[in-house]
Design a protein around this motif. Structure first.
Motif, mmCIF file in Angstrom:
data_model
loop_
_atom_site.group_PDB
_atom_site.id
_atom_site.type_symbol
_atom_site.label_atom_id
_atom_site.label_comp_id
_atom_site.label_asym_id
_atom_site.label_seq_id
_atom_site.Cartn_x
_atom_site.Cartn_y
_atom_site.Cartn_z
ATOM 1 N N LEU A 154 -3.883 -0.982 2.930
ATOM 2 C CA LEU A 154 -4.019 -0.902 1.478
ATOM 3 C C LEU A 154 -3.120 0.205 0.968
ATOM 4 O O LEU A 154 -3.202 1.342 1.456
ATOM 5 N N ILE A 155 -2.284 -0.126 -0.018
ATOM 6 C CA ILE A 155 -1.370 0.877 -0.570
ATOM 7 C C ILE A 155 -1.572 0.958 -2.070
ATOM 8 O O ILE A 155 -1.248 0.021 -2.811
ATOM 9 N N ALA A 156 -2.120 2.068 -2.519
ATOM 10 C CA ALA A 156 -2.281 2.308 -3.953
ATOM 11 C C ALA A 156 -0.933 2.690 -4.536
ATOM 12 O O ALA A 156 -0.233 3.554 -4.004
ATOM 13 N N GLY A 157 -0.564 2.036 -5.631
ATOM 14 C CA GLY A 157 0.778 2.209 -6.165
ATOM 15 C C GLY A 157 1.808 1.591 -5.246
ATOM 16 O O GLY A 157 2.946 2.079 -5.142
ATOM 17 N N GLY A 158 1.433 0.495 -4.593
ATOM 18 C CA GLY A 158 2.278 -0.087 -3.563
ATOM 19 C C GLY A 158 3.294 -1.100 -4.037
ATOM 20 O O GLY A 158 3.922 -1.766 -3.218
ATOM 21 N N GLY A 159 3.474 -1.215 -5.357
ATOM 22 C CA GLY A 159 4.336 -2.262 -5.863
ATOM 23 C C GLY A 159 5.797 -1.907 -6.018
ATOM 24 O O GLY A 159 6.653 -2.788 -5.992
ATOM 25 N N LYS A 160 6.110 -0.616 -6.187
ATOM 26 C CA LYS A 160 7.502 -0.252 -6.460
ATOM 27 C C LYS A 160 7.791 1.154 -5.957
ATOM 28 O O LYS A 160 6.894 1.879 -5.531
ATOM 29 N N ASN A 161 9.072 1.517 -6.029
ATOM 30 C CA ASN A 161 9.535 2.830 -5.587
ATOM 31 C C ASN A 161 9.025 3.131 -4.183
ATOM 32 O O ASN A 161 9.109 2.292 -3.304
ATOM 33 N N TYR A 163 -1.305 -2.220 -7.999
ATOM 34 C CA TYR A 163 -0.475 -1.785 -9.113
ATOM 35 C C TYR A 163 -1.397 -1.403 -10.267
ATOM 36 O O TYR A 163 -2.559 -1.838 -10.332
ATOM 37 N N ASN A 164 -0.877 -0.607 -11.201
ATOM 38 C CA ASN A 164 -1.746 -0.012 -12.214
ATOM 39 C C ASN A 164 -1.919 -0.859 -13.459
ATOM 40 O O ASN A 164 -3.011 -0.932 -14.018
ATOM 41 N N SER A 165 -0.841 -1.513 -13.915
ATOM 42 C CA SER A 165 -0.906 -2.177 -15.214
ATOM 43 C C SER A 165 -0.010 -3.404 -15.241
ATOM 44 O O SER A 165 0.791 -3.639 -14.319
ATOM 45 N N ALA A 166 -0.100 -4.161 -16.327
ATOM 46 C CA ALA A 166 0.706 -5.368 -16.468
ATOM 47 C C ALA A 166 2.194 -5.063 -16.405
ATOM 48 O O ALA A 166 2.986 -5.883 -15.915
ATOM 49 N N ALA A 167 2.585 -3.890 -16.874
ATOM 50 C CA ALA A 167 4.004 -3.533 -16.879
ATOM 51 C C ALA A 167 4.575 -3.438 -15.469
ATOM 52 O O ALA A 167 5.765 -3.699 -15.250
ATOM 53 N N SER A 168 3.755 -3.053 -14.514
ATOM 54 C CA SER A 168 4.242 -2.904 -13.139
ATOM 55 C C SER A 168 3.955 -4.124 -12.271
ATOM 56 O O SER A 168 4.315 -4.144 -11.089
ATOM 57 N N ARG A 169 3.332 -5.161 -12.849
ATOM 58 C CA ARG A 169 3.005 -6.340 -12.051
ATOM 59 C C ARG A 169 4.241 -7.062 -11.502
ATOM 60 O O ARG A 169 4.239 -7.479 -10.326
ATOM 61 N N PRO A 170 5.322 -7.251 -12.285
ATOM 62 C CA PRO A 170 6.482 -7.957 -11.714
ATOM 63 C C PRO A 170 7.022 -7.297 -10.447
ATOM 64 O O PRO A 170 7.379 -7.994 -9.485
#
Length: 251
Positions: free
Chosen positions: A12-19, A39-46
């Motif tokens: 499990l990676i919190a904030g695991g979507g980017k960077n 991911y935290n919000s809709a903005a970071s979903r892609p």
């Protein structure tokens, strides 16, 4: 030769979507892991969807999860949902953080509260739920900052908000040791990501570069392999804050 791998492990990676979180997700998948990408919000979903696709392409199972981790009930749900989707969790990595560079005399109460909620409170309850949910012989890693060992202006609420995580890490390492769970904090130097540049002037960026090996900022590629190492061959390291910054600062 490596004696331990991530093959078949559930991560499990919190904030695991980017960077940095996105790269850790990809490396874990390359090592054979299944990955729950938070991911935290809709903005970071892609970005998170792209990362999840990369995990699947590497042969792992990916699940996308979202939520504001400053609310403890959301952290509890995150772990429950990840375990429901993947099975018992073996590794939990928290890359969530917020950066603010602002003089103390200009900092508002709302800014203070937000910084400590994201950098400290969320980290505490992430470690708590990891301790409750991880399988024996698991690994917990939190990303902090090398500013914990530096002496500079402007980052009082960032370094201050991250500093309690060292103490959370030490206590958790002792408390979870009977189950073989390692707990570590990794403290990058100033990183070449959008979070850093939004806080600094070009002149200060050049100064930060000049303080590290090779005259450059820390790259996410410098840090992600340390995290996967801690979850495999490096599991004997626990209760520590690893200052990974190319010589930018030390204690």
């Amino acid at each position: 030769m490596s004696q331990r791998t991530l093959a078949g492990k559930n991560v499990l990676i919190a904030g695991g979507g980017k960077n940095l979180g996105g790269l850790i997700s990809r490396l874990a998948a390359a090592g054979g892991a299944n990955v729950a990408v938070h991911y935290n919000s809709a903005a970071s979903r892609p970005d998170a969807e792209e990362t999840a696709a990369a995990v699947t392409a590497a042969g792992g199972t990916a699940v996308l999860l979202s939520g504001d981790l400053t609310e403890p009930e959301n952290v509890e749900k995150l772990f429950a949902d990840a375990a429901a989707a993947l099975g018992p969790l073996d590794v939990a990595v928290n890359t969530v953080g917020k950066v603010l560079r602002k003089p103390i005399v200009e900092t508002t109460e709302d800014e203070y509260d937000s910084m400590f909620d994201i950098n400290s409170k969320a980290a505490y309850f992430f470690i708590k739920e990891a301790g409750r949910n991880l399988a024996d012989n698991g690994t917990i890693v939190t990303i902090v900052t090398s500013l914990l060992a530096a002496f500079t202006d402007g980052y009082s609420t960032y370094a201050g908000g991250k500093s309690p995580v060292e103490h959370f890490t030490r206590a958790a390492a002792k408390e979870f040791a009977p189950r073989g769970i390692s707990v570590t904090a990794v403290a990058p130097g100033p990183m070449d990501t959008p979070f850093f540049y939004g806080q600094e002037t070009p002149e200060r960026v050049e100064f930060h570069k000049s303080q590290a090996m090779g005259g450059r900022l820390t790259q996410i590629e410098d840090i992600a392999p340390i995290v996967t190492f801690l979850a495999t061959d490096g599991r004997w390291i626990t209760g520590q804050t690893i200052l990974a910054n190319g010589g930018y600062t030390t204690r």
